[in-house]
Design an enzyme around this catalytic site. Sequence first.
Site, PDB file in Angstrom:
ATOM      1  N   SER A  49       0.822  -1.222   0.000  1.00 36.94           N
ATOM      2  CA  SER A  49       0.000   0.000   0.000  1.00 36.94           C
ATOM      3  C   SER A  49       0.847   1.259   0.000  1.00 36.94           C
ATOM      4  O   SER A  49       1.716   1.432   0.853  1.00 36.94           O
ATOM      5  CB  SER A  49      -0.865   0.065   1.260  1.00 36.94           C
ATOM      6  OG  SER A  49      -1.674  -1.057   1.368  1.00 36.94           O
ATOM      7  N   HIS A  76      -3.915   0.597  -4.403  1.00 36.08           N
ATOM      8  CA  HIS A  76      -3.228  -0.687  -4.469  1.00 36.08           C
ATOM      9  C   HIS A  76      -2.732  -1.065  -5.861  1.00 36.08           C
ATOM     10  O   HIS A  76      -2.521  -2.218  -6.164  1.00 36.08           O
ATOM     11  CB  HIS A  76      -4.111  -1.805  -3.882  1.00 36.08           C
ATOM     12  CG  HIS A  76      -4.135  -1.780  -2.389  1.00 36.08           C
ATOM     13  ND1 HIS A  76      -4.882  -2.653  -1.639  1.00 36.08           N
ATOM     14  CD2 HIS A  76      -3.501  -0.995  -1.503  1.00 36.08           C
ATOM     15  CE1 HIS A  76      -4.708  -2.387  -0.355  1.00 36.08           C
ATOM     16  NE2 HIS A  76      -3.880  -1.376  -0.244  1.00 36.08           N
ATOM     17  N   HIS A 133      -5.195  -9.129  -1.668  1.00 36.59           N
ATOM     18  CA  HIS A 133      -5.246  -9.404  -0.228  1.00 36.59           C
ATOM     19  C   HIS A 133      -6.288 -10.478   0.058  1.00 36.59           C
ATOM     20  O   HIS A 133      -7.305 -10.573  -0.641  1.00 36.59           O
ATOM     21  CB  HIS A 133      -5.618  -8.130   0.540  1.00 36.59           C
ATOM     22  CG  HIS A 133      -4.556  -7.077   0.506  1.00 36.59           C
ATOM     23  ND1 HIS A 133      -4.436  -6.192  -0.553  1.00 36.59           N
ATOM     24  CD2 HIS A 133      -3.562  -6.769   1.383  1.00 36.59           C
ATOM     25  CE1 HIS A 133      -3.403  -5.381  -0.312  1.00 36.59           C
ATOM     26  NE2 HIS A 133      -2.858  -5.714   0.847  1.00 36.59           N
ATOM     27  N   TYR A 191      -8.392 -10.475   2.306  1.00 35.54           N
ATOM     28  CA  TYR A 191      -9.675  -9.860   2.683  1.00 35.54           C
ATOM     29  C   TYR A 191     -10.576  -9.541   1.491  1.00 35.54           C
ATOM     30  O   TYR A 191     -11.746  -9.222   1.664  1.00 35.54           O
ATOM     31  CB  TYR A 191      -9.475  -8.605   3.542  1.00 35.54           C
ATOM     32  CG  TYR A 191      -8.702  -7.462   2.928  1.00 35.54           C
ATOM     33  CD1 TYR A 191      -9.204  -6.721   1.866  1.00 35.54           C
ATOM     34  CD2 TYR A 191      -7.463  -7.107   3.446  1.00 35.54           C
ATOM     35  CE1 TYR A 191      -8.493  -5.670   1.312  1.00 35.54           C
ATOM     36  CE2 TYR A 191      -6.739  -6.050   2.897  1.00 35.54           C
ATOM     37  CZ  TYR A 191      -7.257  -5.340   1.837  1.00 35.54           C
ATOM     38  OH  TYR A 191      -6.542  -4.307   1.293  1.00 35.54           O
ATOM     39  N   GLU A 192     -10.019  -9.626   0.279  1.00 35.54           N
ATOM     40  CA  GLU A 192     -10.853  -9.402  -0.900  1.00 35.54           C
ATOM     41  C   GLU A 192     -11.778 -10.579  -1.183  1.00 35.54           C
ATOM     42  O   GLU A 192     -12.683 -10.479  -2.024  1.00 35.54           O
ATOM     43  CB  GLU A 192      -9.977  -9.112  -2.124  1.00 35.54           C
ATOM     44  CG  GLU A 192      -9.219  -7.790  -2.002  1.00 35.54           C
ATOM     45  CD  GLU A 192      -8.198  -7.595  -3.118  1.00 35.54           C
ATOM     46  OE1 GLU A 192      -8.583  -7.650  -4.295  1.00 35.54           O
ATOM     47  OE2 GLU A 192      -7.007  -7.409  -2.805  1.00 35.54           O
ATOM     48  N   ALA A 197       2.569  -2.148   4.302  1.00 37.23           N
ATOM     49  CA  ALA A 197       2.264  -1.103   5.272  1.00 37.23           C
ATOM     50  C   ALA A 197       1.787  -1.815   6.540  1.00 37.23           C
ATOM     51  O   ALA A 197       0.990  -2.747   6.456  1.00 37.23           O
ATOM     52  CB  ALA A 197       1.153  -0.219   4.730  1.00 37.23           C
ATOM     53  N   MET A 235      -2.090  -6.932   6.981  1.00 29.94           N
ATOM     54  CA  MET A 235      -3.073  -7.804   6.325  1.00 29.94           C
ATOM     55  C   MET A 235      -2.506  -8.489   5.094  1.00 29.94           C
ATOM     56  O   MET A 235      -3.254  -8.851   4.189  1.00 29.94           O
ATOM     57  CB  MET A 235      -4.298  -6.978   5.937  1.00 29.94           C
ATOM     58  CG  MET A 235      -4.904  -6.185   7.076  1.00 29.94           C
ATOM     59  SD  MET A 235      -6.256  -5.142   6.533  1.00 29.94           S
ATOM     60  CE  MET A 235      -6.458  -4.040   7.963  1.00 29.94           C
ATOM     61  N   SER A 236      -1.203  -8.655   5.044  1.00 26.98           N
ATOM     62  CA  SER A 236      -0.606  -9.283   3.845  1.00 26.98           C
ATOM     63  C   SER A 236       0.621 -10.089   4.238  1.00 26.98           C
ATOM     64  O   SER A 236       0.798 -10.450   5.398  1.00 26.98           O
ATOM     65  CB  SER A 236      -0.216  -8.184   2.845  1.00 26.98           C
ATOM     66  OG  SER A 236       0.852  -7.406   3.344  1.00 26.98           O
ATOM     67  N   ASN A 289       1.319   3.727  10.770  1.00 28.97           N
ATOM     68  CA  ASN A 289       0.492   4.239  11.876  1.00 28.97           C
ATOM     69  C   ASN A 289       0.798   3.382  13.087  1.00 28.97           C
ATOM     70  O   ASN A 289       1.345   2.280  12.956  1.00 28.97           O
ATOM     71  CB  ASN A 289      -1.007   4.123  11.528  1.00 28.97           C
ATOM     72  CG  ASN A 289      -1.360   2.722  11.085  1.00 28.97           C
ATOM     73  OD1 ASN A 289      -1.273   2.402   9.896  1.00 28.97           O
ATOM     74  ND2 ASN A 289      -1.711   1.871  12.015  1.00 28.97           N
ATOM     75  N   HIS A 300      -7.429   4.429   6.370  1.00 32.07           N
ATOM     76  CA  HIS A 300      -6.625   3.933   5.246  1.00 32.07           C
ATOM     77  C   HIS A 300      -5.841   5.059   4.578  1.00 32.07           C
ATOM     78  O   HIS A 300      -4.719   4.853   4.110  1.00 32.07           O
ATOM     79  CB  HIS A 300      -7.542   3.225   4.249  1.00 32.07           C
ATOM     80  CG  HIS A 300      -6.805   2.543   3.133  1.00 32.07           C
ATOM     81  ND1 HIS A 300      -5.879   1.532   3.366  1.00 32.07           N
ATOM     82  CD2 HIS A 300      -6.830   2.711   1.793  1.00 32.07           C
ATOM     83  CE1 HIS A 300      -5.379   1.126   2.200  1.00 32.07           C
ATOM     84  NE2 HIS A 300      -5.947   1.827   1.240  1.00 32.07           N
TER      85      HIS A 300
HETATM   86 CL1  6GU Z   1      -3.028  -1.112  12.778  1.00 33.49          CL
HETATM   87  N1  6GU Z   1      -3.627  -3.243  11.441  1.00 33.49           N
HETATM   88  C1  6GU Z   1      -3.652  -4.000  10.346  1.00 33.49           C
HETATM   89  N2  6GU Z   1      -4.233  -5.206  10.426  1.00 33.49           N
HETATM   90  N3  6GU Z   1      -3.132  -3.625   9.177  1.00 33.49           N
HETATM   91  C2  6GU Z   1      -2.539  -2.429   9.122  1.00 33.49           C
HETATM   92  C3  6GU Z   1      -2.476  -1.582  10.230  1.00 33.49           C
HETATM   93  C4  6GU Z   1      -3.052  -2.045  11.398  1.00 33.49           C
HETATM   94  N4  6GU Z   1      -1.831  -0.457   9.858  1.00 33.49           N
HETATM   95  C5  6GU Z   1      -1.504  -0.602   8.572  1.00 33.49           C
HETATM   96  N5  6GU Z   1      -1.927  -1.785   8.118  1.00 33.49           N
END
Ligand code: 6GU
Length: 259
Positions: free
Chosen positions: A27, A59, A81, A83-84, A111, A198-199, A222, A234
């Site tokens: 990302s 993406h 991903h 989640y898709e 990310a 998530m990857s 973050n 996001h």
């Molecule tokens: Cl805080 N959690 C998840 N699952 N994915 C992220 C994230 C947090 N920050 C960027 N990608």
Amino acid sequence: MSEHEAAAAIAHRTGVEAHDIAVVLGSGWRPAADVIGECETEIPFAELPGFTTPGAVGHGGTIRSLKVDGKNVLVMLGRTHFYEGKGVDRVVHNVRTAAAAGVRSVLLTNAAGGLREGFHVGQPVLISDHLNLTARSPIVGANFVDLTDLYSPRLRNIAREIDPSLEEGVYAGLVGPHFETPAEIRMLRTLGADLVGMSTVLEAIAARAAGVEVFGLSLVTNLAAGMTGEPLNHEEVLEAGRAAATRMGSLLRELVTRA
Ligand code: 6GU
């Protein structure tokens, strides 16, 4: 969904019989692609067998072929991903295609949310190991695969030679697409996670199973839920990626050169 068909299409379109190394950009990492090297051929995912155009904003969705210091490099901008909801095979089709295209190493970037006290937004962190919390495996039906040293110590050492300030951490890979609750973040910290995203984890396993050396690099975009009192979004993730892109790109370029 044959990775061999996709690899053949890449060889045909690029005129490069075998690639040496692949980079998967997560990302917001798109600007880093230009720093890695000058694009010779760009192919949209939609034109390659088994690839689908990613859904989430920012993406990407193309494969570039570049030459860096004599090496043939595949740069994948965007990934599928889990989640898709398209299934695990789609998620790992990128690394399987890279393996079929001849690469010996794959550099996975993402990310991530930072969990460790002292991590700050915009900081790159080497992945030393992972927690696969997706409850899935990309190699169901295949043989057992050893994941000791999944994230190549050799490539991590090279990365630290390039940038001695790089820290290492354990990446927890979850399904998403929701971020975690503060209670889940406390749980993940207890479990030994430093980063959450998530990857990457399914791709890393599939790459190892295909005999490809794996490198992982997270950009802390973050701090995880409950750490700052602010909600997560996001857009913030993408913005941190853009801000750090040049530094990330030159690190990856140097790594590709020395790998
Ligand atoms: Cl805080 N959690 C998840 N699952 N994915 C992220 C994230 C947090 N920050 C960027 N990608």
